[in-house]
Each structure stands twice: as C-alpha cells, then as structure tokens.
Design a protein around this motif. Structure first.
Motif, PDB file in Angstrom:
ATOM      1  N   VAL A 231      -0.025 -65.634 -12.938  1.00 54.49           N
ATOM      2  CA  VAL A 231       0.767 -66.592 -12.154  1.00 54.49           C
ATOM      3  C   VAL A 231       2.112 -65.965 -11.795  1.00 54.49           C
ATOM      4  O   VAL A 231       2.602 -66.108 -10.663  1.00 54.49           O
ATOM      5  N   LEU A 232       2.698 -65.247 -12.741  1.00 51.84           N
ATOM      6  CA  LEU A 232       3.955 -64.548 -12.487  1.00 51.84           C
ATOM      7  C   LEU A 232       3.774 -63.496 -11.392  1.00 51.84           C
ATOM      8  O   LEU A 232       4.598 -63.384 -10.472  1.00 51.84           O
ATOM      9  N   ALA A 233       2.691 -62.724 -11.483  1.00 50.02           N
ATOM     10  CA  ALA A 233       2.438 -61.668 -10.499  1.00 50.02           C
ATOM     11  C   ALA A 233       2.277 -62.242  -9.090  1.00 50.02           C
ATOM     12  O   ALA A 233       2.805 -61.684  -8.116  1.00 50.02           O
ATOM     13  N   TRP A 234       1.556 -63.343  -8.982  1.00 51.35           N
ATOM     14  CA  TRP A 234       1.355 -63.961  -7.662  1.00 51.35           C
ATOM     15  C   TRP A 234       2.692 -64.421  -7.086  1.00 51.35           C
ATOM     16  O   TRP A 234       2.949 -64.290  -5.889  1.00 51.35           O
ATOM     17  N   GLY A 235       3.557 -64.930  -7.942  1.00 48.44           N
ATOM     18  CA  GLY A 235       4.892 -65.307  -7.487  1.00 48.44           C
ATOM     19  C   GLY A 235       5.687 -64.113  -6.998  1.00 48.44           C
ATOM     20  O   GLY A 235       6.565 -64.256  -6.144  1.00 48.44           O
ATOM     21  N   GLY A 236       5.398 -62.933  -7.530  1.00 48.36           N
ATOM     22  CA  GLY A 236       6.084 -61.733  -7.083  1.00 48.36           C
ATOM     23  C   GLY A 236       5.670 -61.286  -5.702  1.00 48.36           C
ATOM     24  O   GLY A 236       6.418 -60.575  -5.014  1.00 48.36           O
ATOM     25  N   PHE A 237       4.483 -61.694  -5.268  1.00 48.03           N
ATOM     26  CA  PHE A 237       3.997 -61.299  -3.952  1.00 48.03           C
ATOM     27  C   PHE A 237       4.310 -62.327  -2.867  1.00 48.03           C
ATOM     28  O   PHE A 237       4.253 -62.026  -1.691  1.00 48.03           O
ATOM     29  N   LEU A 238       4.603 -63.544  -3.274  1.00 47.29           N
ATOM     30  CA  LEU A 238       4.851 -64.606  -2.305  1.00 47.29           C
ATOM     31  C   LEU A 238       6.346 -64.854  -2.143  1.00 47.29           C
ATOM     32  O   LEU A 238       7.120 -64.648  -3.079  1.00 47.29           O
ATOM     33  N   PRO A 239       6.785 -65.326  -0.999  1.00 44.21           N
ATOM     34  CA  PRO A 239       8.195 -65.683  -0.828  1.00 44.21           C
ATOM     35  C   PRO A 239       8.533 -66.847  -1.741  1.00 44.21           C
ATOM     36  O   PRO A 239       7.677 -67.639  -2.122  1.00 44.21           O
ATOM     37  N   ALA A 240       9.789 -66.934  -2.095  1.00 39.94           N
ATOM     38  CA  ALA A 240      10.223 -68.005  -2.993  1.00 39.94           C
ATOM     39  C   ALA A 240       9.876 -69.360  -2.405  1.00 39.94           C
ATOM     40  O   ALA A 240      10.039 -69.600  -1.213  1.00 39.94           O
ATOM     41  N   THR A 241       9.387 -70.255  -3.269  1.00 38.81           N
ATOM     42  CA  THR A 241       9.022 -71.598  -2.833  1.00 38.81           C
ATOM     43  C   THR A 241      10.210 -72.526  -2.996  1.00 38.81           C
ATOM     44  O   THR A 241      10.812 -72.588  -4.062  1.00 38.81           O
ATOM     45  N   ARG A 242      10.560 -73.229  -1.946  1.00 38.82           N
ATOM     46  CA  ARG A 242      11.712 -74.111  -2.005  1.00 38.82           C
ATOM     47  C   ARG A 242      11.508 -75.164  -3.097  1.00 38.82           C
ATOM     48  O   ARG A 242      10.536 -75.902  -3.100  1.00 38.82           O
ATOM     49  N   GLY A 243      12.420 -75.174  -4.024  1.00 41.10           N
ATOM     50  CA  GLY A 243      12.323 -76.154  -5.101  1.00 41.10           C
ATOM     51  C   GLY A 243      11.382 -75.734  -6.212  1.00 41.10           C
ATOM     52  O   GLY A 243      11.223 -76.453  -7.188  1.00 41.10           O
ATOM     53  N   GLY A 244      10.714 -74.561  -6.073  1.00 40.75           N
ATOM     54  CA  GLY A 244       9.772 -74.144  -7.105  1.00 40.75           C
ATOM     55  C   GLY A 244      10.482 -73.625  -8.338  1.00 40.75           C
ATOM     56  O   GLY A 244      11.621 -73.191  -8.297  1.00 40.75           O
ATOM     57  N   ARG A 245       9.793 -73.633  -9.470  1.00 40.78           N
ATOM     58  CA  ARG A 245      10.386 -73.180 -10.729  1.00 40.78           C
ATOM     59  C   ARG A 245       9.889 -71.806 -11.121  1.00 40.78           C
ATOM     60  O   ARG A 245      10.264 -71.269 -12.134  1.00 40.78           O
ATOM     61  N   GLY A 246       8.967 -71.251 -10.336  1.00 44.46           N
ATOM     62  CA  GLY A 246       8.395 -69.975 -10.712  1.00 44.46           C
ATOM     63  C   GLY A 246       9.408 -68.849 -10.640  1.00 44.46           C
ATOM     64  O   GLY A 246      10.386 -68.903  -9.907  1.00 44.46           O
ATOM     65  N   ARG A 247       9.198 -67.805 -11.414  1.00 45.72           N
ATOM     66  CA  ARG A 247      10.075 -66.638 -11.393  1.00 45.72           C
ATOM     67  C   ARG A 247       9.669 -65.795 -10.205  1.00 45.72           C
ATOM     68  O   ARG A 247       9.025 -64.748 -10.321  1.00 45.72           O
ATOM     69  N   GLN A 248      10.002 -66.269  -9.025  1.00 42.82           N
ATOM     70  CA  GLN A 248       9.580 -65.636  -7.790  1.00 42.82           C
ATOM     71  C   GLN A 248      10.367 -64.351  -7.549  1.00 42.82           C
ATOM     72  O   GLN A 248      11.421 -64.116  -8.123  1.00 42.82           O
ATOM     73  N   GLY A 249       9.881 -63.538  -6.631  1.00 43.42           N
ATOM     74  CA  GLY A 249      10.612 -62.383  -6.156  1.00 43.42           C
ATOM     75  C   GLY A 249      10.634 -61.224  -7.125  1.00 43.42           C
ATOM     76  O   GLY A 249       9.688 -60.980  -7.866  1.00 43.42           O
ATOM     77  N   SER A 379      -1.811 -74.997  -4.261  1.00 47.50           N
ATOM     78  CA  SER A 379      -1.159 -74.703  -5.531  1.00 47.50           C
ATOM     79  C   SER A 379      -1.112 -73.197  -5.775  1.00 47.50           C
ATOM     80  O   SER A 379      -2.144 -72.523  -5.761  1.00 47.50           O
ATOM     81  N   HIS A 380       0.095 -72.686  -5.988  1.00 46.16           N
ATOM     82  CA  HIS A 380       0.228 -71.264  -6.310  1.00 46.16           C
ATOM     83  C   HIS A 380      -0.432 -70.935  -7.641  1.00 46.16           C
ATOM     84  O   HIS A 380      -0.986 -69.848  -7.829  1.00 46.16           O
ATOM     85  N   ARG A 381      -0.359 -71.875  -8.587  1.00 42.68           N
ATOM     86  CA  ARG A 381      -1.019 -71.651  -9.878  1.00 42.68           C
ATOM     87  C   ARG A 381      -2.519 -71.509  -9.696  1.00 42.68           C
ATOM     88  O   ARG A 381      -3.151 -70.602 -10.262  1.00 42.68           O
ATOM     89  N   ALA A 382      -3.109 -72.405  -8.914  1.00 49.18           N
ATOM     90  CA  ALA A 382      -4.552 -72.343  -8.675  1.00 49.18           C
ATOM     91  C   ALA A 382      -4.921 -71.058  -7.949  1.00 49.18           C
ATOM     92  O   ALA A 382      -5.954 -70.437  -8.238  1.00 49.18           O
ATOM     93  N   GLN A 383      -4.089 -70.635  -7.017  1.00 49.83           N
ATOM     94  CA  GLN A 383      -4.369 -69.389  -6.298  1.00 49.83           C
ATOM     95  C   GLN A 383      -4.348 -68.195  -7.247  1.00 49.83           C
ATOM     96  O   GLN A 383      -5.244 -67.340  -7.215  1.00 49.83           O
ATOM     97  N   ALA A 384      -3.327 -68.134  -8.097  1.00 49.74           N
ATOM     98  CA  ALA A 384      -3.209 -67.009  -9.024  1.00 49.74           C
ATOM     99  C   ALA A 384      -4.366 -66.964 -10.005  1.00 49.74           C
ATOM    100  O   ALA A 384      -5.002 -65.920 -10.203  1.00 49.74           O
ATOM    101  N   LEU A 385      -4.652 -68.101 -10.638  1.00 46.25           N
ATOM    102  CA  LEU A 385      -5.745 -68.150 -11.605  1.00 46.25           C
ATOM    103  C   LEU A 385      -7.084 -67.926 -10.927  1.00 46.25           C
ATOM    104  O   LEU A 385      -7.973 -67.255 -11.470  1.00 46.25           O
ATOM    105  N   GLY A 386      -7.254 -68.480  -9.717  1.00 47.95           N
ATOM    106  CA  GLY A 386      -8.503 -68.295  -8.977  1.00 47.95           C
ATOM    107  C   GLY A 386      -8.731 -66.841  -8.608  1.00 47.95           C
ATOM    108  O   GLY A 386      -9.857 -66.331  -8.724  1.00 47.95           O
ATOM    109  N   LEU A 387      -7.675 -66.149  -8.178  1.00 49.39           N
ATOM    110  CA  LEU A 387      -7.821 -64.726  -7.860  1.00 49.39           C
ATOM    111  C   LEU A 387      -8.136 -63.927  -9.122  1.00 49.39           C
ATOM    112  O   LEU A 387      -8.888 -62.941  -9.072  1.00 49.39           O
ATOM    113  N   GLY A 388      -7.579 -64.347 -10.270  1.00 47.02           N
ATOM    114  CA  GLY A 388      -7.926 -63.694 -11.528  1.00 47.02           C
ATOM    115  C   GLY A 388      -9.391 -63.874 -11.870  1.00 47.02           C
ATOM    116  O   GLY A 388     -10.066 -62.922 -12.302  1.00 47.02           O
TER     117      GLY A 388
END
Length: 642
Positions: A231-249, A379-388
């Motif tokens: 989930v962290l890695a997927w956040g590193g590839f996507l632009p920061a989500t407005r209001g999101g809590r993920g460790r983006q970028g 959902s970014h979480r679903a995308q990350a886990l699904g790609l895994g």
C-alpha cells in the motif's frame, strides 16, 4: 524561502514522529514477549501433544489479548485516550503473538518443527552467528554467507549478549521477533489508514501469519509487513490524494526502498515477490500516467521513483550480501548453480484459491476478493492489495512454466503472502460491508452489535484454532532431542543425547575452538548445536553454491573405496577445500557409515538418501584416533601423511 520552511519541516517532523512510534512499539512488543516467555518458563507445563491444558490456557490468553485489541479499536474510533489506546494495541498484539506461539511451546526449549529438516539448517545458521558476528557461511569454512543473514545475525547477537547457545535462543528470539514485526506492521498501517482500521488489519494479517507462516520465523517477519508495504509503494507511484492520509510521494518511495532492502537481508524469495509486485505497480502507474496525459514523458517520474526504490534496496541489501558479492566478483564464481529451487510439491503445481475453501480463512479470503474487485476503481488500498495478489498469481504461473526447463520459482512458499493480502482486504471488506448493512437498516444499533459480535467471535475462533493448525510442528518440537540431550515429552531421547560426549571428544583430541575445525558428518544436527564447520551440508538445496556440493559428495564416495590410511590422508592433502579434521560416523554392520543426500528433482520428494560405508581398516593407523560414543564413531586425524 522562509515561507517554504514549514512545508519542508512538516514531512520531516512526520517522519521523526513515525520513527519514534516504530521504536516505542518495538520496545513494548519486546518487553511483552520477554515477560510472557519468562512467565511461561517458570511453570511446569505438560507437553502440548499429551495434554489439553496448554491449549486451554492459550485460548484464555488469546481471548484476553483480543478483548484488549477490541477495546483499543473502540477508543481509537471514539478518539478517546488515543495515545494510551495505541500503546494498548501494541501490547495486546504482541501479547497475542506471544500467547499463540509461546504457550503451546512452553514445555519445550525448541521452536516449531524442532531441529528437523529445514529447522535444522536455520538453527545451524543461528548457532554460527551466535558464535561469531562475521558473515560466514552457516556450514562451510572460508566461505561468505550465501543465505541472507539479517534475521540470524540479529538473533545471534542477542543470544551472545544473553549468554545463550544459538539453539536455545531460537525459540524465544523467533517469537519475540514476530511480536516486534507485528507491532511494526501495525504502526505502518496506522500511517496509511485510520488508526482503528490499522489495528483491525494488523490483527487479521498477524493471525494469518501465525497460522501459516510462523514455522519460518525469518520469513514471517517479512510476510506480516508485505501488505502495508505494498500500500505504501502504490502511494509512492500515485500523486498525493487530496485529504488522504497515506505516506504519498517521496516518503513512500524511501519507505518502500527500505522495506525491499530489509526483505533482501532476511528472505530472498520474499524480496523477489515484493520487488516483482512493486514492478507490476510501476508498469500500471506508468500506463495510467501515459493515458492521463497522452505523453510518454509522464512515464519518466514513475521510472525515476522505481529506480530510487531499487537503489535504496540494493544499498541496504549489501549490508549482508557484500561479502558474497565481492567474493564472486573477486574471481570465485559459483561452480554450480545450486539446487535451492529444485522443489515442486503438490501445492506448487496448482493455483491456490483459498476463497473457495469452506473455512474461516476461506470466508475472509472470499470477502477480500469481492472487495478487491468491487473497490478496484475507487480505493488505493484495494488497488495496491489487488496488484499484489495479481503479482503472486503471475509468479505461480511463471514458476509452473519454468518446470518445463527443469526449475521452479518456489511459488508454493508464497501461499502465506497471498493469504496475508487477502486477509488484509478481508478486514477492510468486513468494515465496508458492515457499514453498508448498517446504513441499509437505518443504522439500527442492534444490527451493529450483531456485526461486531460476529467479527469478534470469528477472530477468536480463528485464533484458538492456530495451535491445531500447527499441531504437527508443535509435536516435533516436543519429540526432537534438544541441545541438552533431552526430549520435552519426557520420553527416551534420540541419538542427539550423545552429542555432548561427541563434542567433548572432539575438543579434547583436536584442541582449540570449535570453529577452528571442519567435521564431516551425516548427523548434521550436531552442527546445529555446536559451531563446528561442516565438510558437507545437509542437502544440496541448502548448500552454498560456492561450496561445490556435488564434487564434495563425489570425493566422499571415492575415499570410501581407497585401500589404505596413507591414501586417504594423501587424498585429503590434495583437496581444493579444507579437509575434515574429524569424521563423525555411525556404526554399521560392514564398517563406518555416512548417510548422504542427492538432488533427484523433478521427483517428489526431491531428495534421495544413500549410504556410503568406509572400511574400519582405512583408519587403522597411528595418525588416526578412533573413539566410540554411543551409536557414533569419531575419527580424528592426529598426524600428517608420511
């Protein structure tokens, strides 16, 4: 410039805060595990395989731990006593790990699966790194370590500081490191999702790892981190989500690189699947960027981030891989490719589909699968886990395809990774589905209570069954003979009970320290208890590819056919490797025997055992000292050939 300062400082403060949480959580977990294991050790418990007492006590402790986790979820969701609730969640999760593994093993000094088969070489590795901090091969003298030494090196240093033998430290260290990894995963989840969801996801994935991955503790500590890391890695590839809590970028990029590096130092196969999953993410992210902008230039930032992740991972990996890499680059290439991937059990010959199993893990996996598909676009979480999950299945297919050319990718060992990803998805699915059901019933409080009760009882039912899932591994821990020559089930010990006498003979006749000597023996569990170097490994699958396993096996067979002691000593003198200083045989009807192994892949089992018999007359010479100890015959070379 001054206006930009707070923007630059905020991420740094966040990173420092997260690091402090990691350290505090790890300390809490280590303390809970240490206190729990110490307390278990103070009581005379009956053996797990001959009494239901330890199962009953385990269940009570699991219930208490899950109740505290439930309380922490409630407090975090209500935003009450947040700091205390987090500490409670750390203590309860580490307590759950300690109770689930420590209590069933309380009456034995051995870990799951005792000292048998794979656990034998793992114990040997820990014994080697307890004896010395040098990154030496677990078995062969004068060779750098080929297997990642990270988990074993840390354990060896802990054992050394505590004054424990490697085999004795294996169980408490394995349980303690799993407890620490579980709470570290919880802290990482807390940086990616709401704190209450983080506790739920961490609990689900920890229980799955305990049930299906704990026999390999050095892999389990990585497995429990895989889901939040992706989930962290997927956040590193996507632009920061407005209001999101993920460790983006870039913070996510650095974090992913550190995780991949950690995996490289602990477990090569899990590094492989994690790196493959991250690469799949990069390909998908690049495609999405290209489609959104219509320009190939949009792919470049994705590629740069992938390269940075890989660079950080390589730098971390070199901490343990450098000696082996430098040895190979320095002109000592492997003489054979090794046979570590020559294994194809039934589980590796078919795709695992746990979502169609009639069990609690099957139901959780089914919930997770439905959620992954249904939330894939939102959902970014679903995308990350699904790609895994997709990466795991692609790995399985590639592994099965490679069997056509005589190899595999050991895909069967990734089933626990698949279950972890689906369990994390299942935890999020349960929350989402519960919310939808609650809304559909006009938020009826009775419905909410029923859903909470079902979830809690399901967690307890799964947790209390874990010792039964591990019953075979627990039984071996009680029936194997430990390094003190005792069996925990109080039955007559095996041949290993003579190991202490064998060690005394070797030390008295050879002198020096144990790691000054090379011992040839087929009873390689002796080398798991005492840090002598071995002339030959247990099987080729665990042998260092620099060690020339096949050539050594051929040499041993040739020695058995020699006709005089002088010829044997001359043959030892001409070896390209360090010759054995001693041989520990078994007594045989026709001489002294060694039971060796050879790879017979693609057969299953993939190992064939065969016996090599040495005539007794081959050692009838003053330059050899022959000593009988129980079923063993110890031959030490005491002189040079004439």
């Amino acid at each position: 410039m001054l206006a930009d300062t707070p923007v630059a400082v905020a991420p740094l403060r966040r990173a420092v805060s997260t690091l402090v949480q990691f350290v505090c959580a790890a300390l809490v977990a280590a303390l809970v595990a240490a206190v729990g294991l110490f307390a278990f050790d103070r009581v005379q418990w009956p053996a797990f395989n001959s009494s239901n007492v330890t199962q009953a006590v385990t269940t009570v402790m699991q219930f208490a731990a899950l109740a505290v986790l439930g309380l922490s979820i409630y407090l975090l969701r209500r935003r009450r006593w947040v700091t205390g609730a987090r500490v409670l969640s750390w203590a309860a999760l580490s307590g759950l790990v300690t109770a689930t593994l420590g209590m069933p093993l309380a009456a034995t000094r051995l870990y799951l699966h005792g000292i048998s088969v794979d656990q034998e070489f793992r114990t040997q590795f820990l014994t080697r790194l307890t004896d010395s901090a040098a990154l030496r091969d677990m078995n062969y003298a004068d060779l750098p370590s080929f297997y990642p030494a990270g988990w074993f090196w840390i354990g060896g240093r802990v054992a050394n500081v505590l004054g424990m033998d490697g085999w004795e430290a294996f169980k408490p260290y394995a349980i303690g490191s799993l407890a620490v990894a579980a709470v570290v995963a919880l802290v990482l989840w807390s940086e990616l999702v709401r704190s209450d969801l983080a506790v739920l996801a961490a609990t689900a994935t920890t229980l799955v790892v305990l049930a299906y991955g704990s026999p390999e503790p050095y892999g389990a500590v990585i497995a429990v981190l895989v889901a939040p890391a992706l989930v962290l890695a997927w956040g590193g590839f996507l632009p920061a989500t407005r209001g999101g809590r993920g460790r983006q970028g870039w913070g996510a990029v650095v974090g992913t690189g550190l995780f991949l590096g950690l995996a490289a130092t602990f477990y090569t196969l899990y590094l492989g699947i994690a790196a493959f999953a991250v690469t799949v993410m990069a390909v998908v992210a690049a495609y999405l960027a290209r489609r959104a902008t219509g320009s190939w230039r949009a792919v470049l930032p994705v590629l740069v981030r992938l390269v940075v992740m890989a660079s950080i991972a390589v730098l971390v990996a070199l901490i343990v891989w450098a000696p082996f890499v430098f040895d190979v680059l320095g002109g000592n290439p492997p003489s054979e490719s090794g046979t570590a991937t020559h294994y194809l059990p039934d589980a590796g010959a078919r795709l695992p589909l746990p979502m169609f199993h009639m069990s609690l893990i099957g139901l959780l996996s089914l919930l997770g699968t439905v959620w992954l598909v249904g939330r894939a676009s939102s959902s970014h979480r679903a995308q990350a886990l699904g790609l895994g999950v997709i990466a795991v299945y692609l790995w399985y297919l590639a592994s099965m395809a490679l069997t056509a050319v005589g190899n595999t990718l050991l895909a069967f060992r990734l089933e626990v990774i698949l279950l972890v990803l689906l369990a994390a998805a299942g935890a999020f699915a349960f929350v989402d589905f519960s919310r939808w059901i609650s809304l559909a019933t006009s938020e009826n409080p009775r419905v909410r209570r029923v859903l909470v009760a079902v979830g809690a009882l399901g967690a307890l039912a799964f947790a209390q069954n874990i010792p039964q899932v591990l019953a075979g591994e627990i039984t071996v821990a009680y029936t194997d003979t430990d390094g003190s020559g005792e069996r925990a089930d109080q039955r007559p010990a095996g041949a290993a009970s003579y190991y202490a006498e064998v060690d005394d003979v070797l030390l008295s006749q050879s002198g020096g320290e144990r790691d000054d000597h090379v011992v040839l023996t087929a009873d390689t569990s002796f080398l798991a208890y005492y840090p002598y170097f071995g002339f030959q490994a247990l099987t080729s699958h665990y042998a260092n590819p620099l060690a020339e396993f096949s050539a050594r096996a051929a040499a041993i067979e040739e020695w058995s056919e020699l006709s005089s002691p002088g010829e044997l000593l001359a043959a030892w003198e001409e070896l390209p490797w360090r010759a054995p200083d001693a041989v520990v045989f078994r007594q045989g009807a026709e001489g002294y025997t060694l039971r060796l192994a050879e790879d017979v892949y693609p057969n299953d089992p993939n190992v064939r055992r065969y016996t090599v018999t040495f005539p007794k007359e081959l050692f009838d010479d003053p330059r050899f000292t022959v000593t009988e100890v129980g079923p063993f015959v110890i031959v030490t070379a005491t002189g040079e050939p004439a």
